[in-house]
Design a protein around this motif. Structure first.
Motif, PDB file in Angstrom:
ATOM      1  N   LYS A 146      29.928 -34.944 -46.432  1.00  0.00           N
ATOM      2  CA  LYS A 146      30.539 -35.089 -45.122  1.00  0.00           C
ATOM      3  C   LYS A 146      32.051 -35.167 -45.271  1.00  0.00           C
ATOM      4  O   LYS A 146      32.576 -35.666 -46.267  1.00  0.00           O
ATOM      5  CB  LYS A 146      30.015 -36.342 -44.414  1.00  0.00           C
ATOM      6  CG  LYS A 146      28.544 -36.263 -44.030  1.00  0.00           C
ATOM      7  CD  LYS A 146      28.116 -37.533 -43.310  1.00  0.00           C
ATOM      8  CE  LYS A 146      26.643 -37.469 -42.922  1.00  0.00           C
ATOM      9  NZ  LYS A 146      26.192 -38.715 -42.242  1.00  0.00           N
ATOM     10  N   LEU A 147      32.741 -34.661 -44.269  1.00  0.00           N
ATOM     11  CA  LEU A 147      34.197 -34.676 -44.279  1.00  0.00           C
ATOM     12  C   LEU A 147      34.715 -36.087 -44.027  1.00  0.00           C
ATOM     13  O   LEU A 147      34.383 -36.717 -43.027  1.00  0.00           O
ATOM     14  CB  LEU A 147      34.728 -33.723 -43.215  1.00  0.00           C
ATOM     15  CG  LEU A 147      36.240 -33.569 -43.109  1.00  0.00           C
ATOM     16  CD1 LEU A 147      36.814 -32.955 -44.381  1.00  0.00           C
ATOM     17  CD2 LEU A 147      36.603 -32.716 -41.905  1.00  0.00           C
ATOM     18  N   ILE A 148      35.543 -36.589 -44.935  1.00  0.00           N
ATOM     19  CA  ILE A 148      36.162 -37.905 -44.780  1.00  0.00           C
ATOM     20  C   ILE A 148      37.438 -37.805 -43.953  1.00  0.00           C
ATOM     21  O   ILE A 148      37.623 -38.507 -42.960  1.00  0.00           O
ATOM     22  CB  ILE A 148      36.495 -38.526 -46.156  1.00  0.00           C
ATOM     23  CG1 ILE A 148      35.233 -38.702 -46.994  1.00  0.00           C
ATOM     24  CG2 ILE A 148      37.213 -39.865 -45.976  1.00  0.00           C
ATOM     25  CD1 ILE A 148      35.523 -39.074 -48.444  1.00  0.00           C
ATOM     26  N   ASP A 149      38.308 -36.918 -44.384  1.00  0.00           N
ATOM     27  CA  ASP A 149      39.608 -36.777 -43.737  1.00  0.00           C
ATOM     28  C   ASP A 149      40.275 -35.515 -44.267  1.00  0.00           C
ATOM     29  O   ASP A 149      39.744 -34.849 -45.169  1.00  0.00           O
ATOM     30  CB  ASP A 149      40.488 -37.990 -44.032  1.00  0.00           C
ATOM     31  CG  ASP A 149      41.602 -38.179 -43.006  1.00  0.00           C
ATOM     32  OD1 ASP A 149      41.731 -37.330 -42.102  1.00  0.00           O
ATOM     33  OD2 ASP A 149      42.347 -39.158 -43.115  1.00  0.00           O
ATOM     34  N   GLU A 150      41.442 -35.186 -43.714  1.00  0.00           N
ATOM     35  CA  GLU A 150      42.239 -34.081 -44.225  1.00  0.00           C
ATOM     36  C   GLU A 150      43.701 -34.481 -44.168  1.00  0.00           C
ATOM     37  O   GLU A 150      44.097 -35.343 -43.381  1.00  0.00           O
ATOM     38  CB  GLU A 150      41.993 -32.804 -43.437  1.00  0.00           C
ATOM     39  CG  GLU A 150      42.276 -32.903 -41.949  1.00  0.00           C
ATOM     40  CD  GLU A 150      43.703 -32.560 -41.589  1.00  0.00           C
ATOM     41  OE1 GLU A 150      44.284 -31.673 -42.243  1.00  0.00           O
ATOM     42  OE2 GLU A 150      44.242 -33.189 -40.661  1.00  0.00           O
TER      43      GLU A 150
END
Length: 235
Positions: A146-150
């Motif tokens: 899953k994407l945490i942050d960018e």
């Protein structure tokens, strides 16, 4: 013979009628119902509450060629256009940032990174492909993919951006990431990776390996195309 009254329409009244017709056409038919300059007109209505926004919309498109280029143009370039002030620049930048945020939400709400690859690529192109300078961005992925942050970790000039692998490692650890997607842009349009791009990817991969952090891909984007290190067998 009865004289008929003459109805005079003020310029503001004419413009108001045009605005209402354009808004109605857009609300009924969406993007397909308006031309590019008309879409830009709709954006400019926010900064130009009265008067005719069409000439400026056409001038901006004539200068920058596409709406994406207009929204990504730097403040200095925009202010050189006659009748463009800080209010219009702010409006254009607001639309750009809001659309980027929506694109980010689209990839962040998905369950796994692998089912949203198209959205990730769209997001990369939307946020970076039309920039006049190079940027290096990282998507941080958790153990469940899953994407945490960018984060944009560096900004450069028109030809290069300088990245230190240790900074990438530091950011990965700060986000407790187990995988990364690296993204940067080539403003000139050629997405072929340079020798430095390949070396940088290798250095980052080697620096992350002892920490059990992998790189899912390194994507290079430009206005008309993109390059995937994974697809090319370079990862």
């Amino acid at each position: 013979m009865t004289e008929k009254p003459i109805t005079k329409t003020s310029p503001n009244g004419q413009h108001a009628g045009h605005r209402q017709r354009l808004r109605s056409r857009f609300l009924k038919g969406g993007l397909s119902a308006v031309a590019d300059y008309e879409l830009l007109e709709l954006i400019l209505f926010t900064a130009i509450p009265r008067g005719d926004a069409k000439p400026l919309a056409k001038e901006l498109l004539n200068k920058f060629k596409t709406i994406n280029n207009v929204l990504n143009a730097d403040e200095t370039s925009l202010l050189k256009i006659k009748n463009v002030g800080l209010s219009i620049v702010t409006t254009l930048k607001l639309f750009k940032e809001v659309s980027s945020y929506v694109a980010y939400e689209n990839i962040n709400k998905k369950q796994t990174i692998f089912t949203t690859w198209g959205q990730i690529l769209d997001y990369a192109k939307h946020t970076m492909a039309y920039l006049s300078h190079e940027e290096f961005r990282i998507l941080f992925i958790d153990p469940n993919n899953k994407l945490i942050d960018e984060e944009v970790i560096e900004k450069g000039d028109s030809f290069s951006v300088h990245i230190y692998p240790r900074k990438v490692v530091q950011k990965a650890l700060e986000n407790s990431a187990t995988a990364l997607i690296l993204i940067h842009n080539h403003p000139a349009g050629d997405t072929t990776p340079s020798t430095e791009d390949i070396q940088l990817t290798t250095h980052i991969t080697n620096a992350l390996e002892p920490l059990d952090i992998i790189i899912h891909d390194h994507i290079i984007v430009a206005q008309q195309k993109h390059f995937s290190f994974k697809s090319a067998g370079l990862l």
